[in-house]
Design a protein around this motif. Structure first.
Motif, PDB file in Angstrom:
ATOM      1  N   GLN A  72       0.856  -1.207  -0.037  1.00 16.66           N
ATOM      2  CA  GLN A  72      -0.105   0.004   0.057  1.00 16.66           C
ATOM      3  C   GLN A  72       0.707   1.249   0.120  1.00 16.66           C
ATOM      4  O   GLN A  72       0.311   2.174  -0.665  1.00 16.66           O
ATOM      5  CB  GLN A  72      -0.894  -0.008   1.109  1.00 16.66           C
ATOM      6  CG  GLN A  72      -1.996   1.277   1.146  1.00 16.66           C
ATOM      7  CD  GLN A  72      -2.781   1.071   2.413  1.00 16.66           C
ATOM      8  OE1 GLN A  72      -2.839   0.174   3.307  1.00 16.66           O
ATOM      9  NE2 GLN A  72      -3.798   2.248   2.578  1.00 16.66           N
ATOM     10  N   GLU A  75       2.366   1.768  -3.530  1.00 14.27           N
ATOM     11  CA  GLU A  75       1.356   2.341  -4.439  1.00 14.27           C
ATOM     12  C   GLU A  75       0.973   3.636  -4.233  1.00 14.27           C
ATOM     13  O   GLU A  75       0.798   4.384  -5.413  1.00 14.27           O
ATOM     14  CB  GLU A  75       0.152   1.331  -4.213  1.00 14.27           C
ATOM     15  CG  GLU A  75       0.151  -0.219  -4.718  1.00 14.27           C
ATOM     16  CD  GLU A  75      -0.979  -0.901  -4.422  1.00 14.27           C
ATOM     17  OE1 GLU A  75      -1.228  -1.880  -5.073  1.00 14.27           O
ATOM     18  OE2 GLU A  75      -1.747  -0.554  -3.345  1.00 14.27           O
ATOM     19  N   GLU A  76       1.016   4.182  -2.923  1.00 13.64           N
ATOM     20  CA  GLU A  76       0.674   5.505  -2.561  1.00 13.64           C
ATOM     21  C   GLU A  76       2.055   6.499  -3.247  1.00 13.64           C
ATOM     22  O   GLU A  76       1.751   7.429  -3.794  1.00 13.64           O
ATOM     23  CB  GLU A  76       0.455   5.793  -1.278  1.00 13.64           C
ATOM     24  CG  GLU A  76      -0.691   5.257  -0.658  1.00 13.64           C
ATOM     25  CD  GLU A  76      -0.796   5.230   0.890  1.00 13.64           C
ATOM     26  OE1 GLU A  76      -0.042   5.873   1.437  1.00 13.64           O
ATOM     27  OE2 GLU A  76      -1.880   4.754   1.514  1.00 13.64           O
ATOM     28  N   TRP A  79       1.494   6.669  -6.938  1.00 12.15           N
ATOM     29  CA  TRP A  79       0.706   7.432  -7.304  1.00 12.15           C
ATOM     30  C   TRP A  79       1.107   8.882  -7.111  1.00 12.15           C
ATOM     31  O   TRP A  79       0.773   9.711  -8.117  1.00 12.15           O
ATOM     32  CB  TRP A  79      -0.603   7.256  -6.462  1.00 12.15           C
ATOM     33  CG  TRP A  79      -1.750   8.229  -6.950  1.00 12.15           C
ATOM     34  CD1 TRP A  79      -2.463   9.060  -6.100  1.00 12.15           C
ATOM     35  CD2 TRP A  79      -2.411   8.077  -8.028  1.00 12.15           C
ATOM     36  NE1 TRP A  79      -3.298   9.550  -6.926  1.00 12.15           N
ATOM     37  CE2 TRP A  79      -3.512   8.984  -8.004  1.00 12.15           C
ATOM     38  CE3 TRP A  79      -2.436   7.436  -9.371  1.00 12.15           C
ATOM     39  CZ2 TRP A  79      -4.456   9.513  -9.303  1.00 12.15           C
ATOM     40  CZ3 TRP A  79      -3.167   7.579 -10.372  1.00 12.15           C
ATOM     41  CH2 TRP A  79      -4.225   8.680 -10.233  1.00 12.15           C
ATOM     42  N   LYS A  80       1.464   9.226  -5.917  1.00 12.43           N
ATOM     43  CA  LYS A  80       2.254  10.685  -5.880  1.00 12.43           C
ATOM     44  C   LYS A  80       3.390  11.040  -7.054  1.00 12.43           C
ATOM     45  O   LYS A  80       3.447  12.135  -7.351  1.00 12.43           O
ATOM     46  CB  LYS A  80       2.735  10.739  -4.455  1.00 12.43           C
ATOM     47  CG  LYS A  80       1.836  10.808  -3.442  1.00 12.43           C
ATOM     48  CD  LYS A  80       2.405  10.854  -2.020  1.00 12.43           C
ATOM     49  CE  LYS A  80       1.514  10.913  -0.730  1.00 12.43           C
ATOM     50  NZ  LYS A  80       1.973  10.757   0.511  1.00 12.43           N
ATOM     51  N   LYS A  81       3.976  10.131  -7.266  1.00  8.00           N
ATOM     52  CA  LYS A  81       4.977  10.276  -8.519  1.00  8.00           C
ATOM     53  C   LYS A  81       4.209  10.577  -9.766  1.00  8.00           C
ATOM     54  O   LYS A  81       4.566  11.523 -10.335  1.00  8.00           O
ATOM     55  CB  LYS A  81       5.847   9.147  -8.418  1.00  8.00           C
ATOM     56  CG  LYS A  81       7.004   9.400  -9.449  1.00  8.00           C
ATOM     57  CD  LYS A  81       8.053   8.122  -9.353  1.00  8.00           C
ATOM     58  CE  LYS A  81       9.122   8.311 -10.542  1.00  8.00           C
ATOM     59  NZ  LYS A  81      10.034   7.437 -10.583  1.00  8.00           N
ATOM     60  N   VAL A  82       3.339   9.957 -10.177  1.00 10.56           N
ATOM     61  CA  VAL A  82       2.619  10.077 -11.081  1.00 10.56           C
ATOM     62  C   VAL A  82       1.822  11.685 -11.198  1.00 10.56           C
ATOM     63  O   VAL A  82       1.870  12.154 -12.110  1.00 10.56           O
ATOM     64  CB  VAL A  82       1.178   9.044 -11.456  1.00 10.56           C
ATOM     65  CG1 VAL A  82       0.518   9.353 -12.588  1.00 10.56           C
ATOM     66  CG2 VAL A  82       2.142   7.675 -11.718  1.00 10.56           C
ATOM     67  N   GLU A  83       1.180  11.842 -10.045  1.00  8.74           N
ATOM     68  CA  GLU A  83       0.703  13.066  -9.972  1.00  8.74           C
ATOM     69  C   GLU A  83       1.916  14.262  -9.989  1.00  8.74           C
ATOM     70  O   GLU A  83       1.658  15.207 -10.675  1.00  8.74           O
ATOM     71  CB  GLU A  83       0.019  13.168  -8.565  1.00  8.74           C
ATOM     72  CG  GLU A  83      -1.368  12.507  -8.648  1.00  8.74           C
ATOM     73  CD  GLU A  83      -1.896  12.390  -6.965  1.00  8.74           C
ATOM     74  OE1 GLU A  83      -1.212  12.799  -6.012  1.00  8.74           O
ATOM     75  OE2 GLU A  83      -3.384  12.392  -7.159  1.00  8.74           O
TER      76      GLU A  83
END
Length: 165
Positions: A72, A75-76, A79-83
């Motif tokens: 988890q 994954e977070e 996701w923060k990297k993508v954002e």
């Protein structure tokens, strides 16, 4: 077994059960080892596969829970990297100096690719230089207005226009 008068079928069943239990124990140990290794890495797919295998192999629930928490967290982080990458790309294409500074800081924290960061840093430097140039042109315009010299004012207006002020 013959001396104790044990039925051959019962003995065979016991041997087969022993083999099944040993195989199950071996698979569980392999799953635990793979899970421990995957938990120490940053590879989402490997960790997901190791968790699935560990669940099937009936690995200790606390070990499995710890691995799921690690998944988890990864994954977070992803996701923060993508954002951060998306925000950096948007800010790099814009004229907002503060937004770009903020996007760069977030991207650095999220460990965005250095090439993307360098493009954004170059853009930031260009925006800072443009801002400085605009300030200088505005000061020159204000000074020319204050002097009341038509030729100086016309030249300052032309320079400011050419500079995009």
């Amino acid at each position: 077994a013959e001396a104790l008068d044990i039925d051959a079928a019962v003995l065979q069943d016991a041997k087969e059960r022993l083999q099944e239990l040993e195989e199950k124990a071996r698979k569980k140990a392999e799953a635990e080892t793979a899970l421990a290794a995957a938990t120490g890495e940053d590879d989402l797919m490997t960790l997901k596969a190791a968790i699935e295998n560990a669940a099937v192999s009936e690995v200790d629930s606390q070990v499995l829970h710890d691995a799921q928490e690690r998944l988890q967290m990864l994954e977070e982080k992803a996701w923060k990297k993508v954002e951060a990458e998306a925000a950096l790309m948007d800010a790099t294409g814009d004229e907002d100096l503060e937004a770009l500074e903020h996007a760069i800081a977030d991207a650095e924290t999220a460990q965005v690719d250095e090439d993307q960061l360098n493009v954004a840093r170059d853009r930031l430097q260009a925006l800072r230089e443009l801002k400085q140039k605009r300030l200088q042109m505005e000061e020159a315009l204000a000074a020319a207005v204050g002097q009341g010299d038509c030729a100086a004012l016309a030249m300052a207006i032309e320079q400011a226009t050419n500079a995009g002020v």
